[in-house]
Design a protein around this motif. Structure first.
Motif, mmCIF file in Angstrom:
data_model
loop_
_atom_site.group_PDB
_atom_site.id
_atom_site.type_symbol
_atom_site.label_atom_id
_atom_site.label_comp_id
_atom_site.label_asym_id
_atom_site.label_seq_id
_atom_site.Cartn_x
_atom_site.Cartn_y
_atom_site.Cartn_z
ATOM 1 N N VAL A 20 -25.826 14.788 117.455
ATOM 2 C CA VAL A 20 -26.964 14.401 117.363
ATOM 3 C C VAL A 20 -27.703 14.828 118.697
ATOM 4 O O VAL A 20 -27.511 14.736 119.662
ATOM 5 C CB VAL A 20 -27.104 12.840 117.259
ATOM 6 N N GLU A 21 -28.814 15.669 118.113
ATOM 7 C CA GLU A 21 -29.955 15.905 119.338
ATOM 8 C C GLU A 21 -31.093 15.143 119.292
ATOM 9 O O GLU A 21 -31.700 14.772 118.385
ATOM 10 C CB GLU A 21 -30.183 17.469 119.061
ATOM 11 N N LEU A 43 -25.538 14.279 121.771
ATOM 12 C CA LEU A 43 -24.020 13.478 121.748
ATOM 13 C C LEU A 43 -23.311 14.217 120.833
ATOM 14 O O LEU A 43 -23.927 14.534 119.943
ATOM 15 C CB LEU A 43 -24.315 11.897 121.545
ATOM 16 N N SER A 44 -22.066 14.021 120.813
ATOM 17 C CA SER A 44 -21.310 14.339 119.860
ATOM 18 C C SER A 44 -21.270 13.165 118.711
ATOM 19 O O SER A 44 -21.724 12.139 119.327
ATOM 20 C CB SER A 44 -19.727 14.474 120.133
ATOM 21 N N LYS A 88 -28.178 11.531 131.148
ATOM 22 C CA LYS A 88 -27.979 11.776 129.721
ATOM 23 C C LYS A 88 -28.598 10.756 128.857
ATOM 24 O O LYS A 88 -28.555 10.838 127.834
ATOM 25 C CB LYS A 88 -26.278 11.418 129.564
ATOM 26 N N ASN A 89 -28.964 9.764 129.654
ATOM 27 C CA ASN A 89 -29.834 8.501 128.943
ATOM 28 C C ASN A 89 -31.237 8.975 128.639
ATOM 29 O O ASN A 89 -32.111 8.468 129.374
ATOM 30 C CB ASN A 89 -29.727 7.306 129.619
ATOM 31 N N ILE A 90 -31.612 9.642 127.615
ATOM 32 C CA ILE A 90 -32.889 10.088 127.397
ATOM 33 C C ILE A 90 -33.883 8.875 127.011
ATOM 34 O O ILE A 90 -33.484 8.111 126.293
ATOM 35 C CB ILE A 90 -32.700 11.249 126.033
ATOM 36 N N ARG A 138 -23.629 22.469 118.840
ATOM 37 C CA ARG A 138 -23.940 21.600 120.003
ATOM 38 C C ARG A 138 -25.207 21.766 120.611
ATOM 39 O O ARG A 138 -25.578 23.005 121.254
ATOM 40 C CB ARG A 138 -22.825 21.798 121.039
ATOM 41 N N PRO A 139 -26.044 20.770 121.029
ATOM 42 C CA PRO A 139 -27.201 20.897 121.539
ATOM 43 C C PRO A 139 -27.019 21.424 123.137
ATOM 44 O O PRO A 139 -26.271 21.122 123.747
ATOM 45 C CB PRO A 139 -28.033 19.736 121.635
#
Length: 322
Positions: free
Chosen positions: A173-174, A200-201, A240-242, A254-255
């Motif tokens: 998920v992008e 994330l995967s 990582k917590n956009i 993979r983004p």
């Protein structure tokens, strides 16, 4: 005989938010609806007064706390968590909370596309009302070695994945942050790869810990903390917590995330917390608590290994920690 094993990250019941506090806030919200906001707006926490003039989901909060997700540290003072923020769209320092109030959060449309049954655009107000809201207390660990403990409100990301109905070929998920050139001065820094993108995967996205936060401290999420919705993955480093997400794209590729694009040697795609893997500029062995400046040992996966370690089995060739 039932024997309950106390987990190392649980918080004593006495430290939970008292019911009376929640109830009093409900009365306060009723007062706002009755027209009393004019006398109290100046005393509201940063971001709260600004939000009252917009359409909001404030009436949904506070939500019930899920007792399965608590920690063994005191909550970070609300004022500190709401004013010590990373949000590069508003500056590369921590004092962006006032500047972030310029961001427009209503209306807010969320796009869900890519490998899904039916790509859609949905208003945030409609989306959040379809989701199962709850509060969870999580540790938060920044790669810069500071840490806090926060009561997030929101919903499991798995609920969003189920709503999106991804196709079988979706592996990642992008996510994408809003780009408001008229309110976000950081976008003028053309050397950064805007817009902010994170990924994330599918295994990470559907893990029970992964959360889409829409609130904090029993209230709607303030702008400086990533309103109206942000990602929370407590076993990962904070970058990582956009924040302020406008798009979820399901993909088989993979983004390449914002920080990975800038410097993949320092900010890997996986970026799971590990005290034994140093960042080139900061040791990760210890972390500084935002509440009191105390230095404490960092825990592998930020203390959440029992939930997430199995995700990464068989991935010995991946750079899992930075």
């Amino acid at each position: 005989m039932l024997i309950r094993r106390k987990k190392g990250w649980e918080i004593p019941e006495r430290d939970a938010t008292p019911q009376s506090v929640y109830q009093n806030r409900r009365q306060f919200l009723k007062g706002i609806a009755a027209g009393s906001i004019g006398a109290t707006a100046a005393s509201l926490p940063l971001g709260s007064a600004f939000a009252q003039g917009e359409a909001s989901t404030a009436s949904l909060y506070p939500v019930a706390r899920n007792p399965a997700y608590t920690v063994d540290r005191e909550l970070t003072e609300k004022a500190k968590a709401l004013t010590y923020n990373n949000f590069y769209e508003f500056g590369s320092h921590k004092s962006i909370s006032e500047a972030a109030q310029a961001m427009n959060t209503r209306p807010w449309t969320v796009k869900i596309d890519g490998l899904v049954e039916n790509p859609i655009e949905i208003d945030f107000e409609d989306l959040v009302r379809k989701m199962p809201l709850e509060e969870r207390v999580y540790r938060f660990r920044c790669v810069e070695a500071w840490a806090m403990t926060v009561p997030w409100s929101g919903f499991p990301m798995k609920a969003l994945v189920d709503f999106a109905k991804p196709l079988s070929g979706a592996k990642y998920v992008e996510m994408e942050t809003a780009s408001q050139k008229d309110t976000m001065p950081g976008l003028r820094q053309f050397w950064y790869p805007w817009p902010y993108v994170e990924g994330l995967s599918m295994a990470e996205a559907t893990n029970e810990l992964t959360m889409i936060a829409t609130g904090i401290y029993g209230e709607e999420l303030p702008k400086q903390n990533g309103a109206p919705l942000r990602l929370v993955t407590p076993w990962k480093y904070g970058f990582k917590n956009i924040k302020s997400i406008v798009r979820f794209t399901f993909t088989d590729q993979r983004p390449k995330s914002f920080w990975e694009d800038i410097n993949s040697d320092e900010y890997g795609f996986w970026a799971n917390v590990n005290p034994g893997v140093p960042h080139p500029r900061w040791s990760q062995a210890y972390e500084r608590l935002l509440n009191n400046g105390e230095s404490v040992p960092t825990q592998i996966y930020n203390g959440y290994g029992e939930y997430v370690a199995d995700i990464y089995k068989g991935m010995e060739n991946e750079k899992l920690f930075m």
